[in-house]
Motif scaffolding. Structure first.
Motif, PDB file in Angstrom:
ATOM      1  N   MET A   1       0.837  -1.185   0.000  1.00 22.35           N
ATOM      2  CA  MET A   1       0.000   0.000   0.000  1.00 22.35           C
ATOM      3  C   MET A   1       0.879   1.245   0.000  1.00 22.35           C
ATOM      4  SD  MET A   1      -2.790   0.958   2.856  1.00 22.35           S
ATOM      5  CE  MET A   1      -3.729   2.420   2.727  1.00 22.35           C
ATOM      6  N   PHE A   2       0.545   2.176  -0.851  1.00 21.71           N
ATOM      7  CA  PHE A   2       1.307   3.417  -0.966  1.00 21.71           C
ATOM      8  C   PHE A   2       0.854   4.396   0.111  1.00 21.71           C
ATOM      9  CE2 PHE A   2       1.706   7.741  -2.660  1.00 21.71           C
ATOM     10  CZ  PHE A   2       3.070   7.769  -2.851  1.00 21.71           C
ATOM     11  N   LYS A   3       1.799   4.887   0.867  1.00 24.68           N
ATOM     12  CA  LYS A   3       1.494   5.889   1.883  1.00 24.68           C
ATOM     13  C   LYS A   3       2.254   7.158   1.546  1.00 24.68           C
ATOM     14  CE  LYS A   3       0.325   3.044   5.783  1.00 24.68           C
ATOM     15  NZ  LYS A   3       0.482   2.811   7.192  1.00 24.68           N
ATOM     16  N   ARG A   4       1.554   8.247   1.637  1.00 28.25           N
ATOM     17  CA  ARG A   4       2.186   9.539   1.391  1.00 28.25           C
ATOM     18  C   ARG A   4       2.922   9.996   2.648  1.00 28.25           C
ATOM     19  NH1 ARG A   4      -2.613   8.903  -1.063  1.00 28.25           N
ATOM     20  NH2 ARG A   4      -2.715   9.421  -3.252  1.00 28.25           N
ATOM     21  N   ASN A   5       3.876  10.862   2.461  1.00 27.47           N
ATOM     22  CA  ASN A   5       4.639  11.447   3.567  1.00 27.47           C
ATOM     23  C   ASN A   5       5.332  10.381   4.421  1.00 27.47           C
ATOM     24  OD1 ASN A   5       3.788  14.238   3.020  1.00 27.47           O
ATOM     25  ND2 ASN A   5       1.774  13.484   3.589  1.00 27.47           N
ATOM     26  N   ASP A   6       5.843   9.354   3.763  1.00 27.66           N
ATOM     27  CA  ASP A   6       6.536   8.284   4.485  1.00 27.66           C
ATOM     28  C   ASP A   6       7.717   8.801   5.288  1.00 27.66           C
ATOM     29  OD1 ASP A   6       4.981   6.076   4.008  1.00 27.66           O
ATOM     30  OD2 ASP A   6       6.098   5.430   2.244  1.00 27.66           O
ATOM     31  N   ASP A   7       8.376   9.841   4.792  1.00 27.34           N
ATOM     32  CA  ASP A   7       9.517  10.387   5.522  1.00 27.34           C
ATOM     33  C   ASP A   7       9.091  10.925   6.887  1.00 27.34           C
ATOM     34  OD1 ASP A   7       8.081  12.332   4.150  1.00 27.34           O
ATOM     35  OD2 ASP A   7       9.840  13.523   3.630  1.00 27.34           O
ATOM     36  N   ILE A   8       7.908  11.512   6.947  1.00 29.33           N
ATOM     37  CA  ILE A   8       7.396  12.009   8.225  1.00 29.33           C
ATOM     38  C   ILE A   8       7.036  10.840   9.135  1.00 29.33           C
ATOM     39  CG2 ILE A   8       5.483  13.250   9.339  1.00 29.33           C
ATOM     40  CD1 ILE A   8       5.489  15.106   6.880  1.00 29.33           C
ATOM     41  N   ARG A   9       6.342   9.848   8.588  1.00 31.68           N
ATOM     42  CA  ARG A   9       5.944   8.680   9.385  1.00 31.68           C
ATOM     43  C   ARG A   9       7.169   7.972   9.962  1.00 31.68           C
ATOM     44  NH1 ARG A   9       0.503   7.766   8.184  1.00 31.68           N
ATOM     45  NH2 ARG A   9      -0.136   8.734   6.236  1.00 31.68           N
ATOM     46  N   GLU A  10       8.209   7.868   9.155  1.00 28.99           N
ATOM     47  CA  GLU A  10       9.433   7.211   9.619  1.00 28.99           C
ATOM     48  C   GLU A  10      10.122   8.040  10.700  1.00 28.99           C
ATOM     49  OE1 GLU A  10      13.712   6.074   7.719  1.00 28.99           O
ATOM     50  OE2 GLU A  10      11.934   5.657   6.497  1.00 28.99           O
TER      51      GLU A  10
END
Length: 59
Positions: free
Chosen positions: A1-10
């Motif tokens: 599943m594609f999630k946006r703003n992965d850098d923030i989530r990480e």
């Protein structure tokens, strides 16, 4: 599943979104709505600053 703003989530790790929202002086739902679409770099920068501030509080 594609999630946006992965850098923030990480970067936020296990810090709850409500903590970040407090640092940004916005409602948690506002932040969650922002996370639905890829954000501009300026907005991301403020969120990364909030993440750093929250990490200092949590540690």
């Amino acid at each position: 599943m594609f999630k946006r703003n992965d850098d923030i989530r990480e970067a936020k790790g296990n810090i709850p979104f409500w903590i970040l929202a407090e640092h940004l002086n916005i409602h948690e739902n506002t932040l969650l709505n922002w996370m639905k679409k890829e954000m501009p770099e300026e907005k991301k920068k403020s969120i990364f600053n909030a993440i750093e501030a929250a990490k200092k509080e949590w540690n």
